[in-house]
Design an enzyme around this catalytic site. Structure first.
Site, PDB file in Angstrom:
ATOM      1  N   ARG A  39       1.533 -36.855  46.539  1.00 43.87           N
ATOM      2  CA  ARG A  39       1.915 -35.950  47.767  1.00 43.87           C
ATOM      3  C   ARG A  39       2.768 -34.781  47.581  1.00 43.87           C
ATOM      4  O   ARG A  39       3.135 -33.864  47.979  1.00 43.87           O
ATOM      5  CB  ARG A  39       2.390 -36.795  49.047  1.00 43.87           C
ATOM      6  CG  ARG A  39       2.079 -35.894  50.196  1.00 43.87           C
ATOM      7  CD  ARG A  39       2.359 -36.660  51.443  1.00 43.87           C
ATOM      8  NE  ARG A  39       2.011 -35.941  52.607  1.00 43.87           N
ATOM      9  CZ  ARG A  39       3.494 -35.523  53.667  1.00 43.87           C
ATOM     10  NH1 ARG A  39       4.431 -35.914  53.049  1.00 43.87           N
ATOM     11  NH2 ARG A  39       3.146 -34.859  54.531  1.00 43.87           N
ATOM     12  N   ILE A  65       2.167 -29.350  56.349  1.00 38.19           N
ATOM     13  CA  ILE A  65       1.193 -30.175  55.530  1.00 38.19           C
ATOM     14  C   ILE A  65       1.202 -31.639  56.493  1.00 38.19           C
ATOM     15  O   ILE A  65       2.416 -31.826  56.772  1.00 38.19           O
ATOM     16  CB  ILE A  65       1.757 -30.704  53.917  1.00 38.19           C
ATOM     17  CG1 ILE A  65       0.698 -31.931  53.518  1.00 38.19           C
ATOM     18  CG2 ILE A  65       3.177 -30.964  54.108  1.00 38.19           C
ATOM     19  CD1 ILE A  65       1.170 -32.377  52.072  1.00 38.19           C
ATOM     20  N   SER A  66       0.197 -32.155  56.941  1.00 39.66           N
ATOM     21  CA  SER A  66       0.173 -33.098  58.029  1.00 39.66           C
ATOM     22  C   SER A  66       0.898 -34.518  57.642  1.00 39.66           C
ATOM     23  O   SER A  66       1.082 -34.771  56.672  1.00 39.66           O
ATOM     24  CB  SER A  66      -1.103 -33.596  58.564  1.00 39.66           C
ATOM     25  OG  SER A  66      -1.949 -32.270  58.594  1.00 39.66           O
ATOM     26  N   GLN A  67       1.517 -35.138  58.730  1.00 36.31           N
ATOM     27  CA  GLN A  67       2.254 -36.486  58.452  1.00 36.31           C
ATOM     28  C   GLN A  67       1.041 -37.437  57.719  1.00 36.31           C
ATOM     29  O   GLN A  67      -0.076 -37.403  58.051  1.00 36.31           O
ATOM     30  CB  GLN A  67       2.474 -36.854  59.798  1.00 36.31           C
ATOM     31  CG  GLN A  67       2.790 -38.363  60.050  1.00 36.31           C
ATOM     32  CD  GLN A  67       2.789 -38.941  61.413  1.00 36.31           C
ATOM     33  OE1 GLN A  67       2.154 -38.275  62.341  1.00 36.31           O
ATOM     34  NE2 GLN A  67       3.122 -39.979  61.834  1.00 36.31           N
TER      35      GLN A  67
END
Ligand code: SAM
Length: 219
Positions: A39, A65-67
């Site tokens: 990530r 950027i999502s959790q």
């Protein structure tokens, strides 16, 4: 601050144990994909130290950027098998695209902001993925040329489920999509039982950036 790769590996392992396994992510294939995909490579280097914390991060142009937990939950709900063709609306950083590409046969991803498409394409190519197609467009229209899709995931909040996406879903296929107001949504899981018959499940509350397009928010 420079972080050696071994430190990122340690942080990634810890993130999976604490934030995914520690909650309700049980699908081994999803957990393995999260153990593999780096990530930190999908965020600005200045934020890489935060890449394995369980919160969204800015990727520029007002987008995020999502959790990690939310990405894992959405992917687990899709129940992807190796032969699946997946459509993703909202490429963003490309991180979720990489997770999908680990699980599916092929992934088609649409992002409306050109600069994000270009950046995601670059990092995904450098990471060696050859089963991903990305374009800049309004994803609420779907990607007719490659339909039908076995699974569809929408990574931005929509006022409703865009009709073209329902039309481009295979029989037996699933859509995961946040539906609600601009500021708060419910994560919905839809399954196309047969043409014109779709089941719906309300999974949980969530907060996503708006899905902007012909079948989403207008601005
Ligand atoms: N899952 C992504 C990741 O891992 O980085 C994060 C996606 S971000 C929360 C949502 C993305 O949807 C944004 O990049 C935004 O530009 C994009 N988006 C919004 N409306 C869209 C549309 N109509 N078509 C395609 N992308 C759209």
């Amino acid at each position: 601050m420079n972080h050696p790769e071994t430190e990122f590996e340690y942080l990634r392992k810890k993130m999976v144990e604490t934030h995914l396994l520690g909650r309700d992510i049980r699908d081994k294939k999803v957990l393995d994909a999260f153990r593999k995909v780096p990530r930190h490579k999908f965020v600005d280097p200045a934020m890489s130290g935060d890449a394995y914390n369980d919160f969204p991060l800015s990727i520029g142009d007002g987008q995020t950027i999502s959790q990690p937990y939310m990405v894992a939950l959405m992917v687990q709900l899709l129940d992807i098998v190796k032969k699946d063709t997946v459509l993703e609306i909202g490429t963003g950083s490309g991180f979720q695209t990489a997770i999908l590409a680990e699980l599916a046969n092929s992934v088609f991803s649409i992002e409306r902001i050109e600069v994000l498409t270009k950046r995601a394409k670059k990092v995904l190519e450098e990471s060696g993925y050859s089963n991903i197609n990305i374009k800049t467009d309004d994803g609420t229209l779907g990607w007719k040329e490659f339909a039908p899709f076995d699974k569809i995931v929408v990574t931005a909040g929509s006022p409703d489920v865009p009709n073209p996406l329902l039309e481009q879903l295979s029989i037996g296929g699933r859509i995961v999509i946040p539906v609600g107001s601009r500021f708060m949504q419910r994560l919905m899981l839809l399954e196309k039982r047969e043409e014109g018959r779709v089941s719906e499940k309300d999974v949980c509350g969530c907060v996503f950036v708006p899905l902007i397009g012909d079948h989403g928010w207008k601005t």
